[in-house]
Scaffold this active site. Structure first.
Site, mmCIF file in Angstrom:
data_model
loop_
_atom_site.group_PDB
_atom_site.id
_atom_site.type_symbol
_atom_site.label_atom_id
_atom_site.label_comp_id
_atom_site.label_asym_id
_atom_site.label_seq_id
_atom_site.Cartn_x
_atom_site.Cartn_y
_atom_site.Cartn_z
ATOM 1 C CE LYS A 56 0.999 1.366 4.505
ATOM 2 N NZ LYS A 56 1.514 2.461 4.918
ATOM 3 C CG ASP A 106 -1.006 -0.210 8.087
ATOM 4 O OD1 ASP A 106 -1.536 0.706 8.441
ATOM 5 O OD2 ASP A 106 0.160 0.114 7.998
#
EC number: 2.7.1.148
Length: 307
Positions: free
Chosen positions: A12, A139
């Site tokens: 990401k 996350d």
């Protein structure tokens, strides 16, 4: 014998990382706009007589192979929830930079969770898997979901974000990692030193940028370039001043935007198209300011069974 299950999960980039003040529990509230990018780790789950972790690929020697590994913790958490023995061999094929601010460990955890769920046939709902993800780390839920999302709380409370196009990225991989807790501590220190305060009581709640969300929705790379931000960047640069040279090299090569990815030390560059991304990557490699540079696009799907 039960066939192995292979799951792929993406890296990401945080196109916005707005960090609130330090909470009494030691965390920070975030407005964290995640964008999954097309760099992936793969986790293969195979039945075994005990929990075992192996790893291959770039920097695999830096991956812990004990129960402290997030992938191992994911398997153990799922096994506990369903009263199973976590007898599985998890092999992690790394392609996401280790300790690079791109959620490689979180991707491994999400991939391991989905792989074990599939291997063991637990039938866990999406909500249950996301609940386990949130227990594992801030996350990890996004690594399961992919695409684009706004993360609130510690980043684990996700709201989908609409995207209207493809965005081209270059990632400059640094030598060595930066520990996320150390970067947050440095952020707090810099804020306190500046006189603005550093606690949640002293700072406003973080909010997402309306301009950034609109740029993602419309697929406007130029507008996105003008809206990206990372409140941890100053702290990462304070701990690793050489990253400024990397950011400068990418910008001089024509990147539309340059920022530290998450807590760093990977630097992310937004390019206008695939060819421009290649030009930026070549310039970064030639500059000697990074170990390597990778081109890819976004958004990318979340954790997916691929075999």
């Amino acid at each position: 014998m039960t066939a192995p299950v292979i799951v792929r999960a993406p890296a990401k980039v945080n196109v916005q990382l707005a960090v609130g003040g330090l909470r009494p529990d030691g965390f920070h509230d975030l407005a964290n706009v995640f964008l999954a990018v097309g760099l992936y780790d793969e986790v293969t789950a195979t039945p075994a007589d005990r929990l075992r972790i192996t790893a291959s690929g770039p920097d695999a020697d830096q991956v812990p192979l004990d129960e402290g590994n997030l992938a191992a913790r994911a398997a153990l958490a799922l096994a506990r929830r369903y009263g199973l023995a976590a007898d599985v061999h998890l092999h992690i094929a790394k392609d996401i930079p280790v300790a690079g601010g791109m959620a490689g460990g979180s991707a491994d955890a999400a991939a391991a969770l989905l792989a074990c769920d599939t291997l063991w046939g637990t039938g866990a709902s999406r909500a249950e898997l996301l609940d386990i993800c949130a227990e594992l780390g801030s996350d990890v839920p996004f690594s399961l979901v992919g695409g684009a999302a706004l993360g609130r709380g510690r980043g684990e409370l996700l709201e989908p974000v609409e995207t209207g196009g493809t965005f081209h990225w270059v990632f400059a991989v640094a030598d060595g990692g930066l520990a996320t807790p150390a970067v947050y501590r440095e952020c707090d220190r810099l804020r306190e030193a500046s006189g603005q305060g550093f606690t949640a009581a002293e700072l406003p709640d973080p909010e997402p940028s309306a301009a950034l969300l609109a740029a993602l929705r419309t697929g406007d790379a130029s507008a996105l370039a003008g809206a990206v931000s990372n409140d941890l960047q100053a702290a990462a640069l304070s701990l690793r001043p050489a990253l400024a040279d990397t950011l400068r090299a990418g910008t001089q090569a024509g990147a539309m935007a340059a920022l530290v990815s998450g807590s760093g030390p990977t630097c992310a560059f937004l390019a206008s198209d695939e060819n421009a991304a290649k030009v930026v990557a070549d310039a970064l490699i030639s500059s000697g300011t990074c170990r390597t540079a990778r081109t890819t696009s976004a958004p990318a799907p979340g954790a997916t069974v691929v075999g």
